[in-house]
Write a protein that holds these residues in place. Sequence first.
Motif, short mmCIF file in Angstrom:
data_model
loop_
_atom_site.label_atom_id
_atom_site.label_comp_id
_atom_site.label_asym_id
_atom_site.label_seq_id
_atom_site.Cartn_x
_atom_site.Cartn_y
_atom_site.Cartn_z
N SER A 65 30.46 28.22 20.66
CA SER A 65 31.37 29.25 21.15
C SER A 65 32.04 30.00 20.01
N PHE A 66 32.46 31.22 20.32
CA PHE A 66 33.06 32.10 19.33
C PHE A 66 34.25 32.82 19.94
N VAL A 67 35.26 33.05 19.11
CA VAL A 67 36.47 33.74 19.56
C VAL A 67 36.51 35.12 18.92
N GLY A 68 36.74 36.13 19.73
CA GLY A 68 36.89 37.48 19.20
C GLY A 68 36.56 38.53 20.23
N ASP A 69 36.91 39.76 19.92
CA ASP A 69 36.65 40.90 20.78
C ASP A 69 35.22 41.37 20.55
N ILE A 70 34.40 41.32 21.58
CA ILE A 70 32.99 41.67 21.43
C ILE A 70 32.81 43.13 21.00
N ALA A 71 33.84 43.95 21.18
CA ALA A 71 33.77 45.34 20.73
C ALA A 71 33.90 45.46 19.21
N ASP A 72 34.30 44.37 18.57
CA ASP A 72 34.41 44.33 17.11
C ASP A 72 33.02 44.03 16.54
N ASP A 73 32.53 44.90 15.68
CA ASP A 73 31.19 44.76 15.14
C ASP A 73 31.00 43.45 14.40
N ASP A 74 32.03 42.99 13.70
CA ASP A 74 31.93 41.73 12.97
C ASP A 74 31.79 40.55 13.93
N VAL A 75 32.46 40.64 15.07
CA VAL A 75 32.38 39.56 16.06
C VAL A 75 30.98 39.49 16.65
N SER A 76 30.41 40.63 17.03
CA SER A 76 29.06 40.60 17.61
C SER A 76 28.04 40.14 16.58
N ARG A 77 28.24 40.50 15.32
CA ARG A 77 27.32 40.02 14.28
C ARG A 77 27.42 38.51 14.13
N GLU A 78 28.64 37.98 14.10
CA GLU A 78 28.82 36.54 13.97
C GLU A 78 28.29 35.81 15.19
N LEU A 79 28.42 36.41 16.36
CA LEU A 79 27.90 35.81 17.58
C LEU A 79 26.39 35.60 17.48
N VAL A 80 25.68 36.61 17.03
CA VAL A 80 24.22 36.51 16.89
C VAL A 80 23.85 35.57 15.75
N GLU A 81 24.46 35.77 14.59
CA GLU A 81 24.11 34.94 13.43
C GLU A 81 24.51 33.49 13.65
N GLY A 82 25.68 33.27 14.27
CA GLY A 82 26.12 31.91 14.54
C GLY A 82 25.24 31.21 15.56
N THR A 83 24.77 31.96 16.55
CA THR A 83 23.85 31.39 17.53
C THR A 83 22.55 30.96 16.86
N MET A 84 22.06 31.78 15.95
CA MET A 84 20.83 31.43 15.23
C MET A 84 21.05 30.22 14.32
N ARG A 85 22.21 30.15 13.69
CA ARG A 85 22.50 28.97 12.87
C ARG A 85 22.54 27.70 13.72
N ALA A 86 23.11 27.84 14.91
CA ALA A 86 23.28 26.68 15.77
C ALA A 86 21.97 26.22 16.40
N PHE A 87 21.17 27.18 16.88
CA PHE A 87 20.03 26.83 17.72
C PHE A 87 18.68 27.31 17.19
N GLY A 88 18.68 28.26 16.26
CA GLY A 88 17.43 28.72 15.68
C GLY A 88 16.64 29.68 16.54
N ARG A 89 17.19 30.11 17.67
CA ARG A 89 16.47 31.04 18.55
C ARG A 89 17.45 31.69 19.52
N ILE A 90 17.03 32.84 20.06
CA ILE A 90 17.77 33.52 21.13
C ILE A 90 16.73 34.02 22.13
N ASP A 91 16.84 33.57 23.37
CA ASP A 91 15.88 33.94 24.41
C ASP A 91 16.46 34.93 25.42
N ALA A 92 17.77 34.96 25.55
CA ALA A 92 18.39 35.82 26.56
C ALA A 92 19.77 36.27 26.09
#
Length: 255
Positions: A65-92
Amino acid sequence: MSNSTPSTSVVMNPVAIITGGTQGLGFALAKELLRQGFALSICARTNRDVEEATQKLSAYGPVVSFVGDIADDDVSRELVEGTMRAFGRIDAVVNNASTLGTLPMPGVLDSTPENDHAVFSVNTLAPLQLLRKAAPHLLNARHGLVVGLSSDAATFGYPSWGIYGASKAALDLLHKTLAAELSATGVHVYSVDPGDMDTAMHRAAVPDASGLADPARVACGISELFAPLTGDRPFPFSSGARIRVTDAFALEVQA
């Protein structure tokens, strides 16, 4: 900002990102997908909400999980990059996070540039930026899925719902166009109108509303769209479809 300590191994489970996944339909869908074998990445703006949701959801399966405003570009970047660090893939990717803007919601002529910008920033532009970042990973998946949560306000001219409805109509068109642009890939794109639900957001807009649907039952219906990611079932609708959840909690395509 990450609110959990994920593993760094590639998981076999399909992985879904759900924005606004700490309450209402987002939380209900997160729980349903975990039950179906997904790993999840969620985000929301409030640390307390994220902590509570993560604790509850972790009982059903792997969650980062991640905390932040999804409208913030840095937050959306961390959401994607953090998900890849955690799980190594994004399907949906589920574009669920929304804002009503100023309450009570003003008419089109009574809204302000600040309100217009705030609503479109969260409801339209943030999903677009998130998809641009997640797209390379979705394209690497065996099957990829994008789901945008829409509203009947996107297709009907309800007084005082104009700014919100316009932001959702714009999101619908972006998803429909993305479906056409990705037609030669394995990524499917849907817009989903979940109907009126018993959520904090709907009560904030219409405090005296009655007969509202249970988000858990709506989520159960929507989860059918994700079945192809966990097995060999085909996608139930053509990519680009706008889908409505019926009163029977089934799915039907809107023209």
